[in-house]
Design an enzyme around this catalytic site. Structure first.
Site, PDB file in Angstrom:
ATOM      1  N   SER A 221       0.770  -0.984   0.275  1.00  0.00           N
ATOM      2  CA  SER A 221       0.037   0.066  -0.326  1.00  0.00           C
ATOM      3  C   SER A 221       0.995   1.071   0.362  1.00  0.00           C
ATOM      4  O   SER A 221      -0.201   2.608  -0.197  1.00  0.00           O
ATOM      5  CB  SER A 221      -1.450  -0.075   1.342  1.00  0.00           C
TER       6      SER A 221
ATOM      7  N   LYS B   8       0.840   4.539   6.873  1.00  0.00           N
ATOM      8  CA  LYS B   8      -0.212   5.135   5.265  1.00  0.00           C
ATOM      9  C   LYS B   8       0.765   7.349   5.394  1.00  0.00           C
ATOM     10  O   LYS B   8       1.060   6.619   6.463  1.00  0.00           O
ATOM     11  CB  LYS B   8      -1.139   4.844   6.277  1.00  0.00           C
TER      12      LYS B   8
END
Length: 192
Positions: free
Chosen positions: A54, A98
């Site tokens: 990700s 993230k």
């Protein structure tokens, strides 16, 4: 002349002061090194692995990173910071890594494949692909106090704030800021 029989009187032993002084100094040095090591490991040296793709190309699957746990006790996360957190504070989950897009008070929306913060196109620190699925962010999301909107750099292969099971991330669930790649050694260095 030596006395015979029982001898209850003890001879006074001389204390070697230089040796005692060196021993005390040595023990103090060890205590200081242990204290510094504890502070480093607890606040800065927390190590975790990146799970999944990700955050590619910034961070790759199975890379080992160091997390600065201290920084967010004296400041708040900023847009483009890469944070490590537990989704919804779930301590049984793996750590998520993230990029912060929106901070408290911001309005975030994804439209036409691009991210907008407060009505302005978000200034990306890295090159990202157009977002194919905006999910929750297809409508405006207003971040409340202590809420952050996060996305993976690999926008079309990331479980992030667009999805209800992650949602907006509270500061209290953030472990810290990802700041250094430990392995593989070819990528060793600070994270941009």
């Amino acid at each position: 002349m030596r006395r015979r029989g029982l001898h209850f009187g003890q001879e006074k032993k001389k204390v070697n002061l230089p040796v005692m002084k060196n021993a005390v100094v040595w023990m103090l040095e060890i205590a200081i090194v242990l204290a510094i090591a504890f502070v480093f490991v607890y606040y800065i040296g927390f190590r975790t692995s990146v799970v999944g793709q990700s955050m590619a190309p910034t961070l790759e699957n199975k890379q080992e990173i160091l997390v600065n746990r201290f920084i967010y006790s004296i400041s708040d996360p900023k847009p483009n910071d890469i944070v490590v957190f537990l989704p919804n504070g779930n301590e049984k989950a793996h750590y998520y890594v993230k990029r912060v897009i929106g901070v408290p008070g911001d309005t975030v929306q994804i439209k036409d494949g691009a991210v907008y913060v407060n009505g302005e196109l978000f200034e990306e620190k890295v090159e990202t692909a157009a977002i194919l699925d905006a999910e929750l962010a297809s409508e405006k999301i207003v971040l409340e106090e202590d809420e952050y909107f996060v996305l993976g750099d690999n926008r079309n292969n990331s479980e992030d704030s667009r999805y209800a099971n992650i949602g907006n991330v509270k500061k209290e669930y953030m472990i810290g800021k990802a700041w250094f790649i430990v392995s593989p050694y070819q990528k060793f260095g600070f994270i941009d």
